[in-house]
Design a protein around this motif. Structure first.
Motif, mmCIF file in Angstrom:
data_model
loop_
_atom_site.group_PDB
_atom_site.id
_atom_site.type_symbol
_atom_site.label_atom_id
_atom_site.label_comp_id
_atom_site.label_asym_id
_atom_site.label_seq_id
_atom_site.Cartn_x
_atom_site.Cartn_y
_atom_site.Cartn_z
ATOM 1 N N PHE A 397 0.810 -1.214 0.000
ATOM 2 C CA PHE A 397 0.000 0.000 0.000
ATOM 3 C C PHE A 397 0.847 1.269 0.000
ATOM 4 C CE2 PHE A 397 -3.100 -3.129 0.858
ATOM 5 C CZ PHE A 397 -4.348 -2.575 0.651
ATOM 6 N N ASP A 398 2.152 1.105 -0.057
ATOM 7 C CA ASP A 398 3.008 2.294 -0.060
ATOM 8 C C ASP A 398 2.759 3.174 -1.289
ATOM 9 O OD1 ASP A 398 4.103 1.506 2.314
ATOM 10 O OD2 ASP A 398 5.940 0.673 1.457
ATOM 11 N N ASP A 399 2.457 2.528 -2.407
ATOM 12 C CA ASP A 399 2.123 3.258 -3.636
ATOM 13 C C ASP A 399 0.735 2.805 -4.068
ATOM 14 O OD1 ASP A 399 1.840 4.337 -6.175
ATOM 15 O OD2 ASP A 399 3.925 4.007 -6.719
ATOM 16 N N ARG A 400 -0.276 3.513 -3.575
ATOM 17 C CA ARG A 400 -1.656 3.093 -3.824
ATOM 18 C C ARG A 400 -2.023 3.129 -5.308
ATOM 19 N NH1 ARG A 400 -5.436 2.805 0.375
ATOM 20 N NH2 ARG A 400 -4.488 3.041 2.430
ATOM 21 N N GLN A 401 -1.516 4.111 -6.018
ATOM 22 C CA GLN A 401 -1.857 4.202 -7.435
ATOM 23 C C GLN A 401 -1.314 3.005 -8.206
ATOM 24 O OE1 GLN A 401 -4.018 6.515 -8.376
ATOM 25 N NE2 GLN A 401 -4.120 5.435 -10.340
ATOM 26 N N LYS A 402 -0.085 2.641 -7.873
ATOM 27 C CA LYS A 402 0.507 1.468 -8.521
ATOM 28 C C LYS A 402 -0.254 0.203 -8.122
ATOM 29 C CE LYS A 402 4.855 -1.073 -8.995
ATOM 30 N NZ LYS A 402 6.300 -1.130 -8.590
ATOM 31 N N LEU A 403 -0.615 0.099 -6.850
ATOM 32 C CA LEU A 403 -1.360 -1.069 -6.384
ATOM 33 C C LEU A 403 -2.707 -1.157 -7.084
ATOM 34 C CD1 LEU A 403 -1.737 -3.512 -4.556
ATOM 35 C CD2 LEU A 403 -2.517 -1.964 -2.745
ATOM 36 N N ARG A 404 -3.370 -0.027 -7.235
ATOM 37 C CA ARG A 404 -4.669 -0.018 -7.915
ATOM 38 C C ARG A 404 -4.540 -0.615 -9.323
ATOM 39 N NH1 ARG A 404 -9.590 2.474 -7.875
ATOM 40 N NH2 ARG A 404 -9.123 3.354 -5.811
ATOM 41 N N GLN A 405 -3.510 -0.198 -10.044
ATOM 42 C CA GLN A 405 -3.328 -0.716 -11.404
ATOM 43 C C GLN A 405 -2.994 -2.211 -11.381
ATOM 44 O OE1 GLN A 405 -3.856 1.033 -14.399
ATOM 45 N NE2 GLN A 405 -3.805 -1.124 -15.061
ATOM 46 N N ARG A 406 -2.192 -2.613 -10.414
ATOM 47 C CA ARG A 406 -1.847 -4.041 -10.310
ATOM 48 C C ARG A 406 -3.091 -4.878 -10.020
ATOM 49 N NH1 ARG A 406 2.232 -4.873 -5.817
ATOM 50 N NH2 ARG A 406 2.256 -7.003 -6.623
ATOM 51 N N LEU A 407 -3.971 -4.375 -9.166
ATOM 52 C CA LEU A 407 -5.214 -5.087 -8.871
ATOM 53 C C LEU A 407 -6.104 -5.160 -10.104
ATOM 54 C CD1 LEU A 407 -5.933 -3.625 -5.322
ATOM 55 C CD2 LEU A 407 -5.540 -6.044 -5.844
ATOM 56 N N MET A 408 -6.180 -4.077 -10.854
ATOM 57 C CA MET A 408 -6.964 -4.082 -12.089
ATOM 58 C C MET A 408 -6.403 -5.122 -13.065
ATOM 59 S SD MET A 408 -7.344 0.065 -12.470
ATOM 60 C CE MET A 408 -7.849 0.008 -14.192
ATOM 61 N N ASP A 409 -5.099 -5.173 -13.203
ATOM 62 C CA ASP A 409 -4.468 -6.138 -14.106
ATOM 63 C C ASP A 409 -4.712 -7.573 -13.626
ATOM 64 O OD1 ASP A 409 -3.545 -4.037 -15.639
ATOM 65 O OD2 ASP A 409 -1.515 -4.054 -14.766
ATOM 66 N N ALA A 410 -4.651 -7.769 -12.310
ATOM 67 C CA ALA A 410 -4.907 -9.109 -11.763
ATOM 68 C C ALA A 410 -6.343 -9.532 -12.039
ATOM 69 C CB ALA A 410 -4.620 -9.134 -10.269
ATOM 70 N N ALA A 411 -7.293 -8.597 -11.895
ATOM 71 C CA ALA A 411 -8.694 -8.898 -12.182
ATOM 72 C C ALA A 411 -8.880 -9.239 -13.659
ATOM 73 C CB ALA A 411 -9.579 -7.722 -11.782
ATOM 74 N N LYS A 412 -8.166 -8.521 -14.532
ATOM 75 C CA LYS A 412 -8.254 -8.804 -15.970
ATOM 76 C C LYS A 412 -7.684 -10.173 -16.304
ATOM 77 C CE LYS A 412 -7.960 -3.901 -17.224
ATOM 78 N NZ LYS A 412 -7.072 -2.825 -17.725
ATOM 79 N N SER A 413 -6.747 -10.652 -15.492
ATOM 80 C CA SER A 413 -6.146 -11.960 -15.759
ATOM 81 C C SER A 413 -7.092 -13.108 -15.430
ATOM 82 C CB SER A 413 -4.850 -12.120 -14.948
ATOM 83 O OG SER A 413 -5.115 -12.429 -13.579
#
Length: 428
Positions: A397-413
């Motif tokens: 959670f140190d970089d929330r914006q980056k985490l948000r994108q990673r979660l979106m990519d994981a959901a797309k996978s």
């Protein structure tokens, strides 16, 4: 005093993990046999574990064994059968009070472990077969367990769905087998399968105690040294291949409520990211599935997701009225699309993190909790404390914006693989 943890090799394919936590008043020793899940042996293994869990040559039935354990301040031997992906996991354990509480200074734990090892290595036999009386009772118990799986409709729907989700893979099977495989077990076949299991299974042995137990380790080392080992290599993770096109299975059954199971498969390898995503999707009471599909829209009686990391598959299971089936299915897909598009708040992310951290904090509440944690580390190639694991999640959670994108990519996978409906019959 901090908890100490040490995993070492005892022999080929045998690991011994000692966990010392001074807050416990009882000691737990667990022997876990891990083997590929195969239909030709799954029920033999299950019956064999039942037999050795209630008898040995010295105490040839449950009554005699229980009487002796009761003399050891209520020591207890128990067994457990489960599966992890393509693996069958068979565990036998003994728990006993720590020797410092023995009224006359007896070695309670040492004697309890001796009895456990006698169950494992000196079972109740008649020739080259398990003793018939104990065998018959354990075979009946297995048949009852298979029947109980059928009667638990939520669990049974998941089992039936997995036949399609993991078609052609061992994970499609129950850890007990089927009624047919259970019926086919004999006292001789169960013992033969058990002897081979001792020779070929990967073995993880755990002790959880308030102080180190070197004598117990030597008891165990000596007992296993008599076995000629040629262990079969296993893999704790075997990703399930995605079907070329999603498959829908409708399974009519006499149930009062339809059961909907949906499977999504991923090629993502970041376990922690997918677990965080699962908590946001349907793994907690603040998740999208719970808050929207169940609470806001009232489309189901329950709706939750679980990530099966051993198969890289996310399962969603729900109880729905037949009239709501298509609407519920579509809304589940819609909530996944919301995660894919970034339609989630910081509060949802925080709530998922809190749920995961709280779960990790409870790891050491019981001896079995510590063993579960150790097995998680083993299966995932990790070496860290629960505190380090919690800190790892927080660090995401140190970089929330980056985490948000990673979660979106994981959901797309996550790709839809299977839709299974245990359909209630008309008029039920």
């Amino acid at each position: 005093m901090p908890v100490s943890y040490l995993r070492e090799s005892l022999a080929d394919g045998i690991a011994y993990t000692s966990i010392v936590d001074e807050k416990f008043k009882t000691n737990l020793v667990r022997i876990r046999l891990i083997t590929p899940l195969r239909m030709e042996t799954v029920s033999d293994h299950a019956v064999a574990l039942g037999v050795i869990g209630v008898s040995n040559r010295e105490y040839p039935d449950l009554s005699a064994l229980t009487a002796r354990l009761n003399e050891l301040y209520g020591a207890n031997i128990g067994v457990d059968i489960s599966k992890r992906g393509d693996l069958q996991i068979l565990s036998i354990s003994v728990s006993a009070i720590d020797n410092r509480f023995a009224l006359e200074g007896e070695d309670i734990t040492g004697e309890a472990v001796r009895i456990l090892l006698s169950c494992v290595f000196d079972p109740n036999l008649e020739g080259d077969a398990f003793g018939e009386n104990v065998f018959r009772s354990r075979k009946k118990e297995l048949l009852d367990a298979v029947e109980a799986e059928i009667n638990n409709k939520r669990g049974y729907a998941l089992l039936q769905a997995q036949k399609t989700i993991f078609s052609g893979e061992p994970a499609a099977y129950s850890s007990y087998g089927t009624r047919e495989t259970a019926e086919a077990v004999t006292a001789k076949s169960a013992y033969a399968a058990y002897r081979k299991l001792l020779e070929t299974a990967m073995i993880e042995i755990y002790t959880v105690s308030a102080a180190p137990m070197p004598r117990v380790k030597e008891q165990i080392r000596t007992a296993f040294s008599a076995i000629h080992r040629h262990p079969e290599q296993i893999s704790c993770t075997a990703a399930s291949p995605l079907k070329p096109e999603p498959r829908t299975v409708i399974d009519p059954m006499d149930v009062g409520q339809s059961k909907l199971v949906m499977a999504f498969k991923t090629d993502g390898e970041d376990l922690h990211l997918i677990r965080l995503l699962n908590a946001m999707f349907g793994g907690t009471v603040s998740s999208k599935l719970f808050m929207n599909v169940r609470e806001r829209l009232s489309l189901c009686y329950y709706c939750a997701s679980t990530y099966v990391d051993s198969k890289r598959t996310m399962l969603v299971d729900s109880g729905v009225e037949l009239a709501n089936y298509e609407t519920a299915r579509d809304e589940i897909l819609h909530q996944l699309d919301a995660l894919r598009s970034g339609d989630f708040t910081d509060e949802e992310m925080d709530s998922a993190l809190l749920s995961l951290v709280n779960s990790i904090r409870g790891t050491g509440d019981t001896p079995s909790g510590w063993i579960g944690w150790s097995f998680y580390l083993y299966c995932n190639g990790l070496d860290r404390t629960p505190q380090q694991e919690a800190d790892y999640y927080r660090g995401m959670f140190d970089d929330r914006q980056k985490l948000r994108q990673r979660l979106m990519d994981a959901a797309k996978s996550l790709k839809l693989d299977t839709i299974y409906l245990m359909q209630q019959r008309e008029g039920v």
